[in-house]
Design an enzyme around this catalytic site. Structure first.
Site, PDB file in Angstrom:
ATOM      1  N   GLY A 112     -21.638  19.210  32.261  1.00 18.26           N
ATOM      2  CA  GLY A 112     -22.117  20.550  32.608  1.00 18.26           C
ATOM      3  C   GLY A 112     -23.504  20.486  33.187  1.00 18.26           C
ATOM      4  O   GLY A 112     -24.167  19.452  33.162  1.00 18.26           O
ATOM      5  N   GLU A 113     -23.898  21.629  33.724  1.00 16.18           N
ATOM      6  CA  GLU A 113     -25.221  21.736  34.312  1.00 16.18           C
ATOM      7  C   GLU A 113     -25.914  22.886  33.602  1.00 16.18           C
ATOM      8  O   GLU A 113     -25.440  24.022  33.659  1.00 16.18           O
ATOM      9  CB  GLU A 113     -25.063  22.022  35.818  1.00 16.18           C
ATOM     10  CG  GLU A 113     -26.317  21.864  36.636  1.00 16.18           C
ATOM     11  CD  GLU A 113     -26.946  20.463  36.556  1.00 16.18           C
ATOM     12  OE1 GLU A 113     -26.239  19.492  36.848  1.00 16.18           O
ATOM     13  OE2 GLU A 113     -28.141  20.374  36.209  1.00 16.18           O
ATOM     14  N   GLY A 114     -26.959  22.596  32.893  1.00 20.65           N
ATOM     15  CA  GLY A 114     -27.645  23.660  32.153  1.00 20.65           C
ATOM     16  C   GLY A 114     -28.790  24.229  32.960  1.00 20.65           C
ATOM     17  O   GLY A 114     -29.076  23.753  34.056  1.00 20.65           O
ATOM     18  N   TYR A 153     -31.970  24.033  32.261  1.00 20.18           N
ATOM     19  CA  TYR A 153     -33.087  23.106  32.415  1.00 20.18           C
ATOM     20  C   TYR A 153     -32.654  21.650  32.410  1.00 20.18           C
ATOM     21  O   TYR A 153     -33.429  20.762  32.098  1.00 20.18           O
ATOM     22  CB  TYR A 153     -34.189  23.378  31.386  1.00 20.18           C
ATOM     23  CG  TYR A 153     -33.723  23.596  29.984  1.00 20.18           C
ATOM     24  CD1 TYR A 153     -33.784  24.864  29.418  1.00 20.18           C
ATOM     25  CD2 TYR A 153     -33.232  22.555  29.228  1.00 20.18           C
ATOM     26  CE1 TYR A 153     -33.362  25.079  28.131  1.00 20.18           C
ATOM     27  CE2 TYR A 153     -32.814  22.763  27.932  1.00 20.18           C
ATOM     28  CZ  TYR A 153     -32.878  24.024  27.395  1.00 20.18           C
ATOM     29  OH  TYR A 153     -32.453  24.234  26.107  1.00 20.18           O
ATOM     30  N   GLY A 154     -31.414  21.377  32.735  1.00 23.53           N
ATOM     31  CA  GLY A 154     -30.999  19.977  32.829  1.00 23.53           C
ATOM     32  C   GLY A 154     -29.501  19.812  32.699  1.00 23.53           C
ATOM     33  O   GLY A 154     -28.787  20.765  32.400  1.00 23.53           O
ATOM     34  N   VAL A 158     -25.845  18.113  31.286  1.00 23.65           N
ATOM     35  CA  VAL A 158     -25.255  17.738  30.003  1.00 23.65           C
ATOM     36  C   VAL A 158     -24.276  16.584  30.247  1.00 23.65           C
ATOM     37  O   VAL A 158     -23.422  16.662  31.132  1.00 23.65           O
ATOM     38  CB  VAL A 158     -24.540  18.940  29.339  1.00 23.65           C
ATOM     39  CG1 VAL A 158     -23.961  18.545  27.983  1.00 23.65           C
ATOM     40  CG2 VAL A 158     -25.495  20.120  29.182  1.00 23.65           C
ATOM     41  N   LYS A 173     -27.900  16.721  26.144  1.00 25.63           N
ATOM     42  CA  LYS A 173     -28.448  17.726  27.063  1.00 25.63           C
ATOM     43  C   LYS A 173     -29.851  17.297  27.466  1.00 25.63           C
ATOM     44  O   LYS A 173     -30.757  17.258  26.627  1.00 25.63           O
ATOM     45  CB  LYS A 173     -28.445  19.087  26.360  1.00 25.63           C
ATOM     46  CG  LYS A 173     -28.916  20.256  27.189  1.00 25.63           C
ATOM     47  CD  LYS A 173     -28.480  21.560  26.520  1.00 25.63           C
ATOM     48  CE  LYS A 173     -29.158  22.774  27.091  1.00 25.63           C
ATOM     49  NZ  LYS A 173     -28.615  24.019  26.535  1.00 25.63           N
ATOM     50  N   ASP A 225     -27.311  35.858  24.351  1.00 20.17           N
ATOM     51  CA  ASP A 225     -26.483  35.434  25.493  1.00 20.17           C
ATOM     52  C   ASP A 225     -25.079  35.050  25.036  1.00 20.17           C
ATOM     53  O   ASP A 225     -24.522  34.049  25.502  1.00 20.17           O
ATOM     54  CB  ASP A 225     -27.149  34.279  26.250  1.00 20.17           C
ATOM     55  CG  ASP A 225     -26.604  34.138  27.677  1.00 20.17           C
ATOM     56  OD1 ASP A 225     -25.953  35.086  28.170  1.00 20.17           O
ATOM     57  OD2 ASP A 225     -26.831  33.082  28.294  1.00 20.17           O
TER      58      ASP A 225
HETATM   59  P1  ADP Z   1     -27.476  26.185  29.533  1.00 22.01           P
HETATM   60  O1  ADP Z   1     -28.412  26.476  28.436  1.00 22.01           O
HETATM   61  O2  ADP Z   1     -28.258  25.738  30.669  1.00 22.01           O
HETATM   62  O3  ADP Z   1     -26.470  27.210  29.919  1.00 22.01           O
HETATM   63  P2  ADP Z   1     -25.500  24.878  27.916  1.00 22.01           P
HETATM   64  O4  ADP Z   1     -26.066  24.556  26.592  1.00 22.01           O
HETATM   65  O5  ADP Z   1     -24.642  26.106  27.981  1.00 22.01           O
HETATM   66  O6  ADP Z   1     -26.641  24.907  29.017  1.00 22.01           O
HETATM   67  O7  ADP Z   1     -24.660  23.644  28.464  1.00 22.01           O
HETATM   68  C1  ADP Z   1     -24.121  23.630  29.775  1.00 22.01           C
HETATM   69  C2  ADP Z   1     -22.675  23.159  29.742  1.00 22.01           C
HETATM   70  O8  ADP Z   1     -22.582  21.858  29.153  1.00 22.01           O
HETATM   71  C3  ADP Z   1     -21.758  24.021  28.887  1.00 22.01           C
HETATM   72  O9  ADP Z   1     -21.203  25.089  29.606  1.00 22.01           O
HETATM   73  C4  ADP Z   1     -20.679  23.034  28.458  1.00 22.01           C
HETATM   74  O10 ADP Z   1     -19.709  22.895  29.470  1.00 22.01           O
HETATM   75  C5  ADP Z   1     -21.435  21.738  28.344  1.00 22.01           C
HETATM   76  N1  ADP Z   1     -21.819  21.512  26.934  1.00 22.01           N
HETATM   77  C6  ADP Z   1     -22.931  21.956  26.313  1.00 22.01           C
HETATM   78  N2  ADP Z   1     -22.974  21.569  25.027  1.00 22.01           N
HETATM   79  C7  ADP Z   1     -21.846  20.865  24.806  1.00 22.01           C
HETATM   80  C8  ADP Z   1     -21.275  20.209  23.648  1.00 22.01           C
HETATM   81  N3  ADP Z   1     -21.894  20.214  22.462  1.00 22.01           N
HETATM   82  N4  ADP Z   1     -20.073  19.615  23.795  1.00 22.01           N
HETATM   83  C9  ADP Z   1     -19.447  19.623  24.987  1.00 22.01           C
HETATM   84  N5  ADP Z   1     -19.914  20.206  26.095  1.00 22.01           N
HETATM   85  C10 ADP Z   1     -21.097  20.834  26.023  1.00 22.01           C
END
Ligand code: ADP
Length: 324
Positions: A14-16, A18-19, A21, A36, A135
């Site tokens: 994934g793309e968060g 601030y970075g 994943v 992350k 959120d």
């Molecule tokens: P942001 O704060 O930028 O939205 P997230 O915490 O939602 O970032 O993480 C971005 C993406 O990374 C999520 O939509 C998910 O697909 C993946 N992801 C985040 N945490 C986990 C986790 N614990 N296990 C699997 N995938 C994760």
């Protein structure tokens, strides 16, 4: 703090904000984790404030329905690769949006009830710990192959107390945002999260978003069309709480839309869910979509909703069929 090289880095998931994943595996135990990365390069002031908040809050919250932050690891400066900080989470295979949008996945009332219940347990726990998430949405709910649902993405969360005024108003993704925020309220409460919960549970029933506005004005109009125009009988302090309400309030002689929530919830149901919308399910939605935050159900109240005690009874995560 351990070094990130204790994990074998695999693919990006994934793309968060601030970075990115990544999935990683512990080189010793083989355990799979989500890493992350907190991007500090783009930040003028060093470490991003949202990341600091997220870490602080996640360190304080430990619950089966809240994603577990296992540790923080760092990477050393390696010439042109700058030092990085990573949050290490337990890994969950799915997010709720992905499940809802995958038509091949057959969701039963057992899934809907169990995940609604797990979501409310997580929300109840954070609210008694005086944290608002701000959120909640389907894509921030992660689900693992054991059927457990966990609330993720705590970047917008903050601690809350009833005296707080002037809270930032532009929180919660549009489709899940409650009317008090859309109407300019800056002194809101943990009840904002319960409107989002109502939208998420409805999305589980319908397998599509309930109120899919594309801007704030349209979002409010969709809410008014379904829930009717709010009034001071149901929401006595709407004028003091919501500075923007005066711009939307129907003037004398103008039509006041009636509440059509129950009819709308019944008429829009997809065939697979026709028998799901029982009177007790409708009661729960009515209370979660209460305009007045003071009377809107808390997570504790929602957990005692009769719907959870109707047949089929709420199943524990491990009883759910997760062979998608
Ligand atoms: P942001 O704060 O930028 O939205 P997230 O915490 O939602 O970032 O993480 C971005 C993406 O990374 C999520 O939509 C998910 O697909 C993946 N992801 C985040 N945490 C986990 C986790 N614990 N296990 C699997 N995938 C994760």
């Amino acid at each position: 703090m351990r070094d990130v090289t204790v994990f074998q880095k695999r693919h990006q998931v994934g793309e968060g904000t601030y970075g990115s994943v990544f999935v990683g595996a512990d080189k010793v135990t083989g355990e799979i984790v989500a890493l992350k990365r907190i991007n500090t390069e783009a930040e003028e002031n060093g470490f991003p404030i949202t990341a600091i908040r997220e870490v602080k809050i996640l360190k304080a919250l430990k619950h089966d329905n809240i994603v577990h932050l296992k540790e923080i690891v760092t990477s050393k400066d390696q010439g042109d690769i700058p030092k990085n900080v990573f949050m290490v989470f337990e890994y969950l295979e799915y997010d709720l949006t992905g499940i809802i949008e995958t038509k091949e996945i057959k969701l039963t009332l057992d899934h809907v009830k169990s995940w609604s219940n797990q979501l409310l347990k997580g929300v109840h726990y954070m609210h008694i710990n005086k944290i608002v998430h701000r959120d909640l949405k389907a894509s921030n709910l992660l689900i693992n192959s054991r059927g457990e649902l966990k609330i993720a993405d705590w970047g917008l969360a903050r601690s809350w107390n009833p005296e707080m005024t002037r809270l930032t108003n532009r929180v919660i993704t549009l489709w899940y945002r409650p009317p008090e925020l859309l109407l300019g309220c800056m002194r809101y409460s943990t009840k904002i999260d319960l409107w989002s919960v109502g939208c998420i549970i409805a999305e589980l029933f319908f397998r599509r978003g309930l109120l899919k506005g594309s801007n704030e004005l349209q979002q409010l109009e969709l809410i008014f069309r379904m829930m009717g125009h709010p009034n001071t009988t149901d929401w006595p302090n709407i004028h003091t709480m919501c500075p923007l309400w005066q711009n939307y309030e129907p003037k004398d002689g103008e039509e006041r839309l009636p509440r059509r929530l129950r009819e709308e919830l019944q008429s829009r149901l997809p065939t697979h869910a026709l028998s799901w919308m029982t009177p007790h399910a409708l009661d729960m939605f009515d209370h979660l979509f209460d305009y007045n935050p003071d009377t809107r159900w808390s997570a504790a109240q929602a957990l005692t909703a009769e719907w959870f005690f109707d047949e089929p009874l709420t199943k524990p995560a491990e009883k759910l069929n997760m062979k998608f």
